[in-house]
Design an enzyme around this catalytic site. Structure first.
Site, mmCIF file in Angstrom:
data_model
loop_
_atom_site.group_PDB
_atom_site.id
_atom_site.type_symbol
_atom_site.label_atom_id
_atom_site.label_comp_id
_atom_site.label_asym_id
_atom_site.label_seq_id
_atom_site.Cartn_x
_atom_site.Cartn_y
_atom_site.Cartn_z
ATOM 1 C CG ASP A 469 -1.880 -0.900 1.118
ATOM 2 O OD1 ASP A 469 -2.117 -1.657 -0.104
ATOM 3 O OD2 ASP A 469 -2.670 -1.220 2.084
ATOM 4 C CD GLU A 495 -0.761 -4.614 -10.020
ATOM 5 O OE1 GLU A 495 -0.376 -5.530 -10.659
ATOM 6 O OE2 GLU A 495 -1.735 -4.623 -9.138
#
Length: 602
Positions: A469, A495
């Site tokens: 994260d 992503e």
């Protein structure tokens, strides 16, 4: 507004009420053995005496004046006359004016009736009679009264008898007087000035309501404006102030005043239902209050017309039909105050004087007691107090509603932001980007760059999702670092990111963003041990033809370019610059090899 501020306003209004009631008046003056002039409509107009009826009676239409003159069935105990029989009789004994100039005029409160007949009864039994229809009554310019000339009253006259057919009001009978000169009738200048003051006090709140309604668009503001108009009409007609400007027939003045009051009271109940906070009243109580308002508009409103065929019941019917609304609104306000309603406190202060004055007026109207007409001044002053306090209440409610709306708008903006922003990175999410995509194309964002972090699953598996994260957040910061009006970044999911660009050197700027990603992640997420790179697929389209592609078209082409960059070794950019065309393209023209434009990572 705090509790102390509220109490200060209440104290100021109480002082205003005390000042108004302290106005000079001759209402307490008496003349010889006569009753105080305040007991009649011409009480304070002159130093000359006004003679009240000595006795009264009621009968059917078949009873003659001669029969009434000869019989002794008169009520002389000071009680109120009856207005529910076809004919009411008033008797004025000569002893009241012996040794004085003889009266020449009869006057009383304006009210509906069919006719009034006068008979001067001499000692030898002679009767001199004069009769007048309702349309012959002449309203005076001072107060809600009218006068009629009497038949000749001589030295030998021992009584004057007045026969009133179809009287619709007890005050028409109880406030009847004989007087020498018509100029002596009517209200005093102080009382008329008070009426004018009340009208003036009602005008400003009316503009206040209209101004607030333009901004607020709340029904309770419009209802209060209607109440103010109704109260203005009532004061004009019930106080006789309208006669200063126009000479109105008695029949019209008699109807307009009670009708305006019924409308004002009905709108008050409807206003109460709308004005109180929703949690201050139960749904049942709100429906009951609305029903009371509609009842008051319909039933007392009907009795206010005072048709001659309804004369036996309309006077009592009017006042009795007002009672349910008065009782219900009092109960509703008390319940709301128990629930902590701020609006109910204002209503209690505003309506308590008005309700008390209305009850007093109803008791006189029902003939339960005889009181001076000057008591009507309490009703007019209470009306002015109501309007002033409720104007303050509406202003207070306006501020409260504005605060509530501001808070709601802030919450809506926050929810909108939550629904359009990625919770982790703060960038625009895919839903928001797709909804604005056509608009962004129209604004010139014709370069579509799709970014994907290389081997990101390995980062999550080796270092955990918390570190992953952190890498996503650093990547988002790198893509949005330009902070200018010519680039828009969004996270599509996982992503995968998108950057839309416009202006000059879009390919160069996109490549600089891509190169900054590993540096940003390395500086903000320590301990990775290896760089986290990104691959990028960029589609550049001439602005004139950008509208020909949808978001899905852009995404599919950029996705193919991005996978081409990954297949060529990752950590690079692959791009395509399309030429102008009329329809959606089916092929792709290579502008250069991925390695030639991006290069391999160091």
């Amino acid at each position: 507004m705090g509790r102390a501020s509220f109490l200060r306003r209440v104290a100021a209004l109480a002082a205003l009420l005390a000042t108004m009631f302290a106005m000079p008046s001759g209402a307490s003056a008496t003349h010889g053995d006569q009753a105080p002039l305040a007991a009649g409509p011409g009480a304070v107009r002159s130093a000359h005496p006004a003679f009240a009826p000595t006795c009264h009676a009621a009968s059917g239409t078949d009873t003659t004046i001669r029969a009434m003159a000869d019989q002794e069935a008169w009520t002389c105990d000071g009680s109120a006359p009856r207005a529910d029989r076809p004919v009411a009789w008033l008797r004025f004994e000569a002893e009241s004016w012996l040794g004085e100039e003889r009266p020449r005029h009869f006057f009383t409160r304006i009210a509906r009736h069919r006719s009034i007949t006068f008979a001067a009864l001499d000692a030898d039994g002679t009767l001199r009679i004069r009769a007048f229809g309702e349309d012959e009554a002449r309203p005076l310019v001072a107060g809600p009264v009218f006068d009629l000339p009497l038949p000749e009253i001589r030295e030998e006259t021992r009584a004057l008898i007045a026969r009133v057919e179809r009287p619709h009001s007890v005050p028409l009978l109880s406030e009847a007087r004989l007087i020498y000169d018509a100029e002596d009738a009517g209200w005093s200048s102080e009382e008329m000035m008070l009426l004018a003051m009340v009208i003036g006090m009602l005008i400003l709140p009316l503009f206040f309501d209209l101004s607030f309604f333009v901004v607020l668009r709340e029904r309770f503001v419009a209802l209060h404006a209607g109440m103010v108009v109704a109260m203005m009409v009532y004061v004009l007609f019930a106080g006789g102030l309208v006669n200063v400007f126009w000479t109105m027939p008695v029949a019209i003045v008699s109807v307009v005043a009670p009708l305006a009051w019924a409308i004002g009271c009905g709108l008050s109940a409807l206003f109460l239902a709308e004005f109180l906070e929703r949690d201050a009243q139960s749904p049942f109580m709100r429906r009951l209050t609305i029903a009371a308002g509609l009842w008051t508009l319909a039933v007392p409103g009907f009795f206010a017309f005072q048709f001659h065929w309804s004369q036996p019941v309309d006077d009592r019917g009017y006042f009795l039909a007002m009672m349910p609304a008065a009782i219900l609104t009092t109960f509703a306000i008390a319940r709301a105050m128990m629930r902590g309603s701020r609006s109910a406190r204002y209503l209690a202060v505003a309506w308590a004087p008005l309700i008390l004055a209305s009850i007093e007026r109803a008791l006189r109207g029902l003939g339960l007691y005889v009181g001076p007409s000057s008591l009507d001044q309490m009703l007019y002053v209470a009306t002015a107090i109501e309007v002033i306090v409720m104007s303050l209440a509406i202003a207070d409610r306006f501020l409260a509603i504005r605060r509530e709306r501001d808070a709601a708008l802030g919450e809506a903006r926050m929810l909108e932001q939550l629904s359009s922003r990625d919770a982790l990175t703060g960038l625009m999410n895919r839903r928001a980007l797709e909804s604005r995509f056509v608009e962004l194309l129209a604004q010139g964002f014709d370069t579509f760059a799709l970014v994907d972090l290389d081997r990101f699953k390995h980062v999550n598996d080796r270092h955990g999702h918390q570190v992953g994260d952190g890498a996503l957040i650093a990547c988002a910061a790198a893509l949005g670092a330009a902070g200018d009006r010519d680039s828009v970044a969004a996270r599509l999911g996982g992503e995968e990111f998108v950057v839309l660009l416009r202006g000059a050197r879009t390919l160069e700027r996109a490549e600089n963003m891509r190169r900054s990603i590993p540096l940003r992640i390395a500086s903000e997420v320590p301990g990775l041990g290896e760089p986290v790179t990104a691959s990028m697929g960029v589609l550049e389209l001439p602005r004139a033809s950008a509208h020909a592609l949808t978001f899905e078209d852009f995404y599919a082409r950029a996705d193919a370019l991005m996978y081409e960059a990954k297949a060529s070794g990752r950590n690079r950019m692959s791009y395509e610059k399309l030429t102008l065309f009329d329809s959606a393209p089916t092929g792709r023209a290579k502008a250069g090899a991925a390695g030639d434009n991006a290069g391999a990572a160091a």
